[in-house]
Design a protein around this motif. Structure first.
Motif, PDB file in Angstrom:
ATOM      1  N   ILE B  33       0.814  -1.178   0.055  1.00 51.49           N
ATOM      2  CA  ILE B  33      -0.142  -0.073   0.018  1.00 51.49           C
ATOM      3  C   ILE B  33       0.847   1.047   0.116  1.00 51.49           C
ATOM      4  N   SER B  34       1.958   1.203   0.704  1.00 51.76           N
ATOM      5  CA  SER B  34       2.792   2.573   0.790  1.00 51.76           C
ATOM      6  C   SER B  34       3.507   2.436  -0.495  1.00 51.76           C
ATOM      7  N   ALA B 145      -4.524   6.996  14.699  1.00 52.74           N
ATOM      8  CA  ALA B 145      -4.759   6.930  13.162  1.00 52.74           C
ATOM      9  C   ALA B 145      -5.996   7.565  12.795  1.00 52.74           C
ATOM     10  N   ASP B 146      -6.229   7.970  11.422  1.00 53.84           N
ATOM     11  CA  ASP B 146      -7.290   8.584  11.026  1.00 53.84           C
ATOM     12  C   ASP B 146      -8.232   7.753  10.229  1.00 53.84           C
ATOM     13  N   GLU B 147      -7.300   6.964   9.887  1.00 57.58           N
ATOM     14  CA  GLU B 147      -7.970   5.746   9.149  1.00 57.58           C
ATOM     15  C   GLU B 147      -7.330   4.179   9.399  1.00 57.58           C
ATOM     16  N   ALA B 148      -8.242   3.310   9.174  1.00 51.63           N
ATOM     17  CA  ALA B 148      -7.678   1.714   9.428  1.00 51.63           C
ATOM     18  C   ALA B 148      -8.025   0.784   8.365  1.00 51.63           C
ATOM     19  N   VAL B 149      -6.881  -0.053   7.954  1.00 51.07           N
ATOM     20  CA  VAL B 149      -7.225  -1.162   6.986  1.00 51.07           C
ATOM     21  C   VAL B 149      -6.971  -2.258   8.011  1.00 51.07           C
ATOM     22  N   ALA B 248      -4.605  -6.117  -7.118  1.00 53.61           N
ATOM     23  CA  ALA B 248      -5.638  -6.019  -6.359  1.00 53.61           C
ATOM     24  C   ALA B 248      -5.132  -4.935  -5.427  1.00 53.61           C
ATOM     25  N   TYR B 249      -3.866  -4.856  -4.967  1.00 51.04           N
ATOM     26  CA  TYR B 249      -3.543  -3.625  -4.183  1.00 51.04           C
ATOM     27  C   TYR B 249      -3.512  -2.488  -4.846  1.00 51.04           C
ATOM     28  N   GLU B 250      -2.851  -2.467  -6.035  1.00 52.73           N
ATOM     29  CA  GLU B 250      -3.101  -1.091  -6.935  1.00 52.73           C
ATOM     30  C   GLU B 250      -4.585  -0.472  -6.716  1.00 52.73           C
ATOM     31  N   ASP B 251      -5.490  -1.450  -6.866  1.00 48.71           N
ATOM     32  CA  ASP B 251      -7.044  -1.048  -6.802  1.00 48.71           C
ATOM     33  C   ASP B 251      -7.270  -0.368  -5.605  1.00 48.71           C
ATOM     34  N   LEU B 256      -8.295   4.055  -1.477  1.00 43.22           N
ATOM     35  CA  LEU B 256      -7.734   4.691  -0.278  1.00 43.22           C
ATOM     36  C   LEU B 256      -7.690   6.296  -0.664  1.00 43.22           C
ATOM     37  N   THR B 257      -7.416   6.819  -1.921  1.00 49.05           N
ATOM     38  CA  THR B 257      -7.082   7.919  -2.134  1.00 49.05           C
ATOM     39  C   THR B 257      -8.588   8.418  -2.740  1.00 49.05           C
TER      40      THR B 257
END
Lengths: 92, 282
Positions: B33-34, B145-149, B248-251, B256-257
């Motif tokens: 993801i990063s 955190a603002d967001e969590a996966v 799948a990660y790119e999607d 996320l954005t």
């Protein structure tokens, strides 16, 4: 998988469904206790029961057995108290 | 590759990658993801919160370049700039490794907050790779955190632990404790998904998992040989050539954005009928 396994496939219980069912039952209970393990109070309940019974009958710490059975629709609390055969008198 | 920083001032968004259960793919997902965010041009830093069991450095392929770490920065032994490792492939990507020798108690709430505040002013995305469990280290990783996966495998213990973690996210974090602030935006990332096993009724479906956890879906990463191959060579899977997992990660990164991307579930290329019938013999 052999060719003939197609014919048996439908009758086999689907383990994925079992997994989902088990999780739904379990999590319904875990959530209702708002993140804390819900059985936390059982040791305290056991201590209180022992204290209450001791007022009348001398029993040991381990003579009370508290169990919880968690079900889909309802849960049951099972409390087994083992009383001494003959109540001993304090002086005896 | 597009690596020009996108926003000024930076977004400063903190995202925790967490799960409860170990081995479900937190570090793999943090790396992917990063790298995916950095590839989109966002200035991104990924922080290893697993004090004592450093592994993000290996997954990112920078294990030989670690000098100072997160704990050194918290304790004032090094400046943040000294500890950040610049990725060799993407110049918008930085890694903040953790200590291999210290104890997780070295992660103080004040120390973590100070480092995150400094990072927020410089980075678009701050990815916190949480340790397994729900102890101190995991709590520190999620606290600001603002967001969590929440990384989840379609398997009973993983789903149960994810549920527990979702409970903590909504009760034990800064956003939960601060009155008037929005709750952490939590979403689930299903990994190691095997479509064939789902079709055979041996694995819970995506719908099953979502019905139980009741949070939005960020993405579905299929079980893929590309993951091990990428970690073998220390490359985030999205930078290691095309694969179903990378796609799948790119999607997921696009979602996320804030982009709308259709949920497509690709497995490893499925064997043809002939191979499925007679594949065992080969």
């Amino acid at each position: 998988m052999s060719l003939f396994s197609f014919t048996r496939k439908k009758q086999q219980p689907k383990s994925a469904q079992t997994a989902k069912d088990r999780l739904q039952i379990l999590l319904a209970h875990e959530r209702s206790s708002s993140g804390k393990a819900e059985v936390d109070y059982l040791p305290m309940l056991q201590r209180d029961i022992v204290a209450a019974i001791r007022k009348y009958v001398p029993i040991g710490e381990t003579d009370v057995d508290v169990r919880m059975e968690r079900g889909d629709q309802m849960s049951s609390l099972e409390i087994n108290i083992e009383l001494p055969k003959i109540a001993k008198s304090k002086d005896g | 590759m597009t690596t020009e920083p996108k926003s000024n001032p930076p977004l400063g968004r903190v995202i925790v990658i967490t799960s409860g259960k170990g081995g479900v793919g937190k570090t793999t997902s943090s790396a992917a993801i990063s790298a995916g965010l950095a590839k989109q041009g966002f200035k991104t830093v990924v922080i290893d919160f697993d004090v004592g069991l450093r592994n993000l450095d290996m997954t990112m392929g920078c294990e030989r370049r670690v000098v100072f770490d997160f704990i050194n920065v918290i304790q004032g032994d090094a400046k943040l700039k000294q500890a950040l490792i610049k990725d060799k492939r993407l110049d918008t990507l930085f890694i903040l490794p953790t200590s291999q020798t210290r104890d997780k108690d070295a992660l103080t709430k004040d120390g973590v907050e100070k480092v995150l505040t400094e990072l927020r002013s410089e980075f678009d995305y701050i990815i916190c790779d949480s340790p397994a469990g729900i102890e101190h280290g995991a709590q520190m990783a999620m606290h600001f955190a603002d967001e969590a996966v929440v990384v989840t495998n379609p398997e009973v213990s993983s789903v149960r632990d994810s549920d527990r973690v979702l409970g903590l996210l909504s009760s034990q974090t800064k956003r939960a404790e601060t009155e008037g602030s929005d709750p952490i935006k939590a979403q689930v990332l299903i990994t190691r998904y095997d479509e064939t096993r789902v079709e055979n009724g041996e694995m819970m479906t995506i719908e099953d998992v979502l019905e139980i956890l009741a949070v939005p879906l960020l993405g579905v990463v299929p079980e893929s040989k590309a993951i091990l191959k990428a970690s073998n060579v220390g490359t985030p899977v999205v930078l290691d050539g095309p694969s179903a997992a990378a796609q799948a990660y790119e999607d997921a990164v696009l979602r996320l954005t804030g982009k709308q991307v259709e949920m497509r579930i690709q497995g490893e290329r499925r064997a043809g009928l002939f191979k499925r019938l007679f594949g065992r013999a080969s």
